[in-house]
Design a protein around this motif. Sequence first.
Motif, mmCIF file in Angstrom:
data_model
loop_
_atom_site.group_PDB
_atom_site.id
_atom_site.type_symbol
_atom_site.label_atom_id
_atom_site.label_comp_id
_atom_site.label_asym_id
_atom_site.label_seq_id
_atom_site.Cartn_x
_atom_site.Cartn_y
_atom_site.Cartn_z
ATOM 1 N N CYS A 99 0.835 -1.211 0.000
ATOM 2 C CA CYS A 99 0.000 0.000 0.000
ATOM 3 C C CYS A 99 0.863 1.251 0.000
ATOM 4 O O CYS A 99 0.604 2.213 -0.737
ATOM 5 N N ALA A 102 2.618 1.614 -3.409
ATOM 6 C CA ALA A 102 1.650 1.999 -4.439
ATOM 7 C C ALA A 102 1.304 3.473 -4.341
ATOM 8 O O ALA A 102 1.192 4.169 -5.362
ATOM 9 N N TYR A 127 -0.535 -0.515 -11.310
ATOM 10 C CA TYR A 127 -1.593 -1.494 -11.587
ATOM 11 C C TYR A 127 -1.217 -2.867 -11.016
ATOM 12 O O TYR A 127 -2.055 -3.541 -10.390
ATOM 13 N N LEU A 130 -1.635 -2.851 -7.290
ATOM 14 C CA LEU A 130 -3.038 -2.980 -6.867
ATOM 15 C C LEU A 130 -3.441 -4.456 -6.824
ATOM 16 O O LEU A 130 -4.106 -4.911 -5.886
ATOM 17 N N TRP A 134 -4.545 -6.701 -3.325
ATOM 18 C CA TRP A 134 -5.723 -7.554 -3.133
ATOM 19 C C TRP A 134 -5.351 -9.022 -2.995
ATOM 20 O O TRP A 134 -6.045 -9.772 -2.311
ATOM 21 N N LEU A 172 -9.477 -7.789 -10.831
ATOM 22 C CA LEU A 172 -9.073 -6.400 -11.058
ATOM 23 C C LEU A 172 -9.382 -5.954 -12.482
ATOM 24 O O LEU A 172 -9.809 -4.819 -12.706
ATOM 25 N N GLU A 194 -12.340 -4.514 -5.514
ATOM 26 C CA GLU A 194 -11.194 -4.608 -6.434
ATOM 27 C C GLU A 194 -11.611 -4.313 -7.864
ATOM 28 O O GLU A 194 -10.900 -3.619 -8.599
ATOM 29 N N THR A 197 -12.052 -0.648 -8.177
ATOM 30 C CA THR A 197 -10.748 0.023 -8.159
ATOM 31 C C THR A 197 -10.040 -0.114 -9.495
ATOM 32 O O THR A 197 -9.442 0.850 -9.998
ATOM 33 N N GLY A 198 -10.091 -1.301 -10.095
ATOM 34 C CA GLY A 198 -9.444 -1.504 -11.386
ATOM 35 C C GLY A 198 -10.028 -0.616 -12.468
ATOM 36 O O GLY A 198 -9.295 0.004 -13.252
ATOM 37 N N TYR A 201 -9.151 3.072 -11.635
ATOM 38 C CA TYR A 201 -7.730 3.374 -11.872
ATOM 39 C C TYR A 201 -7.475 3.659 -13.353
ATOM 40 O O TYR A 201 -6.754 4.612 -13.691
#
Length: 219
Positions: A99, A102, A127, A130, A134, A172, A194, A197-198, A201
Amino acid sequence: MASVDSHNNFYYFTASLVILLLSSAYVSSTPGGEGHLFLQVVMFVTQLVAYFSLNLSRHWRLFVGVMLVLLMLSNLLREFTEWSAEPLIGLGVSLVFYCGIAYAAARQVLFSGDIEPNTIAGTVAVYLLLGLIWTVLYLIALEIWPAGIHGIEYQDWHDNFGITTYFSYVTLSTVGYGDISPAIPVTRTLAYLEAITGTFYMAVVVASMIGRVSKRAKK
């Protein structure tokens, strides 16, 4: 050998993450327990590359250094003790580390600087991070709820790292083949967060690139 600077640092870091992912596939194909040390070494090397390649401030370098020490201690506990809480401690430290890295990498590639090949490599690195974040979250969930994911049997997290990584990146990227699926509310929540988030992002990356191109055109 070329020195590491702000124009090539993400080449090295992204390459180390790709090697880590390939190594997880190798460990998954070895008999149980034989690839653990190899995976730990690759993870530690990846963290060293992060320390030396990312242009972090002194405080961030201190953070990474502390994480490296804690991960080494966790590995020693695993090798020489039977402490049942060791997997959660090791995974928790890894989660904080990924984290933090990132966040630091995203600040460098999404909100500052010009667009260049190294910047593109940096967006790829974020990416990949991330997906690894997860992956660790799913592994922690399996330590607490062994039947939390359909298609993944509970075993040592090193043995599950490869298949959990696969599930993480499939989620993701919102591909969702369905061969592995969350079985309880906690893992279902992790899965849809997730996926969100993908998607978010990728939108942020595109908006950041367009914004910097537009700013350069106006100048």
